[in-house]
Design an enzyme around this catalytic site. Structure first.
Site, PDB file in Angstrom:
ATOM      1  N   GLU A  84       0.843  -1.215   0.000  1.00 26.07           N
ATOM      2  CA  GLU A  84       0.000   0.000   0.000  1.00 26.07           C
ATOM      3  C   GLU A  84       0.871   1.255   0.000  1.00 26.07           C
ATOM      4  O   GLU A  84       1.709   1.453   0.890  1.00 26.07           O
ATOM      5  CB  GLU A  84      -0.939  -0.014   1.220  1.00 26.07           C
ATOM      6  CG  GLU A  84      -2.006   1.065   1.111  1.00 26.07           C
ATOM      7  CD  GLU A  84      -3.059   0.970   2.214  1.00 26.07           C
ATOM      8  OE1 GLU A  84      -3.422  -0.148   2.609  1.00 26.07           O
ATOM      9  OE2 GLU A  84      -3.500   2.036   2.679  1.00 26.07           O
ATOM     10  N   LYS A 278      -7.749  -1.624  11.015  1.00 26.33           N
ATOM     11  CA  LYS A 278      -7.110  -1.994   9.744  1.00 26.33           C
ATOM     12  C   LYS A 278      -5.886  -1.114   9.516  1.00 26.33           C
ATOM     13  O   LYS A 278      -4.834  -1.573   9.083  1.00 26.33           O
ATOM     14  CB  LYS A 278      -8.112  -1.871   8.598  1.00 26.33           C
ATOM     15  CG  LYS A 278      -7.600  -2.367   7.249  1.00 26.33           C
ATOM     16  CD  LYS A 278      -6.829  -1.328   6.462  1.00 26.33           C
ATOM     17  CE  LYS A 278      -6.384  -1.892   5.126  1.00 26.33           C
ATOM     18  NZ  LYS A 278      -5.482  -1.013   4.387  1.00 26.33           N
ATOM     19  N   ASP A 294       4.387 -14.978  11.429  1.00 26.72           N
ATOM     20  CA  ASP A 294       3.123 -15.463  10.888  1.00 26.72           C
ATOM     21  C   ASP A 294       2.052 -14.376  11.036  1.00 26.72           C
ATOM     22  O   ASP A 294       1.444 -14.228  12.094  1.00 26.72           O
ATOM     23  CB  ASP A 294       2.741 -16.738  11.662  1.00 26.72           C
ATOM     24  CG  ASP A 294       1.464 -17.376  11.168  1.00 26.72           C
ATOM     25  OD1 ASP A 294       0.685 -16.695  10.472  1.00 26.72           O
ATOM     26  OD2 ASP A 294       1.245 -18.551  11.492  1.00 26.72           O
ATOM     27  N   HIS A 391      -2.720  10.152   0.659  1.00 24.30           N
ATOM     28  CA  HIS A 391      -2.869   8.837   0.043  1.00 24.30           C
ATOM     29  C   HIS A 391      -2.708   8.935  -1.472  1.00 24.30           C
ATOM     30  O   HIS A 391      -1.973   8.171  -2.084  1.00 24.30           O
ATOM     31  CB  HIS A 391      -4.248   8.299   0.414  1.00 24.30           C
ATOM     32  CG  HIS A 391      -4.417   6.858   0.104  1.00 24.30           C
ATOM     33  ND1 HIS A 391      -3.830   5.870   0.869  1.00 24.30           N
ATOM     34  CD2 HIS A 391      -5.082   6.225  -0.891  1.00 24.30           C
ATOM     35  CE1 HIS A 391      -4.143   4.705   0.358  1.00 24.30           C
ATOM     36  NE2 HIS A 391      -4.900   4.888  -0.714  1.00 24.30           N
TER      37      HIS A 391
END
Ligand code: MEV
Length: 437
Positions: A84, A278, A294, A391
């Site tokens: 991202e 998130k 992991d 962004h």
């Protein structure tokens, strides 16, 4: 399409040939693309091939770094594997922002991991409890060959208890075990111990309850570690006087107010909490992945923790008290810095060295900080400029690449958008004008 038997026994070329013949229009092009991503160093490629079954190529993610993280007074450069566009820039900004305001304070609250043997027993809790009391020492003794090395280093089994779960499911009981696995994530150690406990349980029960063909009151269903680790917990915090948040005091106060309310909203509103968390996982996953841990286990454990009070909620908290702004995170993190991929993947080794070859506890602190930093950067944007400004600036290059912009087109378009708002359509328009000129 017919199913293929024995696919895993084919060699890599044969697998690719089968795949491209059956699923691609342009076989040569697909095969070539897969091959383009092989590493020219054959030994290195073989290492990657052998990480999993049926490897046909490598899947790249950007491996970036976020410098200037002041954590407990030490300056770290944090490795991040993430696609991202804006994540690493956001982490770096947060690191810079807090660098001269005391940095990040981080601590490990506890490091207990959990595993369970799930079984059914049909003759009631009191009989089982008595059996367990008599058998527990024996079960622990059986584990000695498995646990002795871990014990020498200060880890091992911390507790082993019988739990009655029959109010949730008929005849359901557990042996609930807590482990200290030190610098290892410990999945193999935990699962081996649990399987040995299960075997011991079965064998001892067979004698104790006089098992026969028709009388077997105890049945082991499964033995497995839990990725829910609410007692393997790290905390990170930043704090400074509100007036230091921005050059202008009134603006700083307004910013702190909006920031705290934004976090409070994520505390009470699950729709927002999921997106809020998130953003935290943008930072956490990127470091977890770069350090060969992991990330699925970490994700599952963290989201369960976020819902531990019955409603999914924010992992971070923010407050203003006596003119002091404080922002903190508490997250469960079962991480390892030895074993698994950590000793095998060359880039993971490099990531670990960049972090000063941390212990698992150190890595827990670093990862918690990465999550907090990411959340700080996101909320800071959300309550000020909005998220799209930063962004889309970072996404600009993706749009340019999508339209196959040349290096000189990229330079011109990037210069234009230094003073204009980036949107997908605006970029396309500028690019078209440039091409038509
Ligand atoms: C985007 O990847 C993450 C954010 O949506 C997080 C947030 O809203 O807090 C920006």
């Amino acid at each position: 399409m017919k199913q293929i038997l024995g696919f895993s026994k084919l060699n890599k070329d044969e697998k690719i040939a089968w795949l491209t013949q059956n699923y691609f229009q342009n076989r040569e092009e697909a095969a070539q693309l897969l091959q383009n991503y092989w590493n020219p160093d054959e030994k290195l490629q073989k290492l990657h091939d052998e990480f999993t079954e049926n490897t046909i190529s490598n899947y790249y993610l950007p491996f970036g770094i976020a410098p200037n993280f002041n954590i407990n007074g030490e300056i770290y450069v944090i490795p991040m594997a993430i696609e991202e566009s804006s994540v690493i820039a956001a982490a770096s900004n947060a690191a810079k922002f807090w660098g001269d305001k005391g940095g990040f304070k981080a601590e490990v609250i506890d490091t207990r991991k959990v595993g369970q043997v799930h079984f059914l027993f049909t003759e009631g809790f009191s009989k089982l409890e008595e059996f367990f009391r008599k058998t527990k020492t024996l079960l622990l003794e059986r584990l000695q060959p498995l646990t002795k090395n871990m014990e020498k280093r200060g880890g091992g089994i911390l507790s082993l208890e019988l739990r009655d779960k029959t109010s949730a499911l008929a005849n359901y009981y557990q042996i609930h075990v807590e482990f200290e696995t030190l610098d290892a994530m410990g999945a193999n150690f935990i699962n081996s111990c649990l399987e040995e406990i299960a075997l011991g349980l079965k064998q001892e029960a067979a004698t104790y309850f006089n098992f026969s063909e028709t009388h077997q009151p105890l049945e082991v269903i499964m033995s497995i570690l839990s990725n829910y680790v609410p007692n393997c917990l790290a905390k990170a915090e930043v704090s400074c006087p509100v007036k230091d948040l921005l050059p202008n005091t009134a603006e700083a106060e307004h910013f702190a107010h909006k920031f705290v309310e934004a976090v409070n909203i994520a505390k009470v509103e699950p729709y927002r909490a999921v997106t809020h968390n998130k953003g935290i996982m943008n930072g956490i996953d990127a470091v977890v992945l770069a350090t060969g841990n992991d990330f699925r286990a970490v994700e599952a454990g963290i989201h369960a923790y976020a819902a531990r009070n019955g409603q999914y909620s924010s992992l971070t908290s923010a407050k203003v008290e006596d003119g002091q702004f404080t922002f903190s995170i508490e997250v469960p993190l079962a991480l390892g810095t030895v074993g698994g991929l950590t000793n095998l993947h060359p880039l993971v080794k490099l990531a670990m060295e960049m972090l000063g070859n941390p212990t698992a506890k150190d890595l827990m602190k670093i990862v918690a900080v990465a999550g907090l930093a990411q959340n700080f950067a996101a909320i800071k944007s959300l309550v000020t400029t909005g998220i799209q400004e930063g962004h889309m600036k970072m996404h600009l290059m993706n749009i340019l690449n999508q339209f196959k912009a040349t290096p000189s087109e990229k330079e011109t378009v990037k210069a234009h958008f230094k003073t204009h708002t980036v949107t997908h359509s605006a970029v396309v328009e500028v690019l078209e004008q440039l091409r038509n000129a």
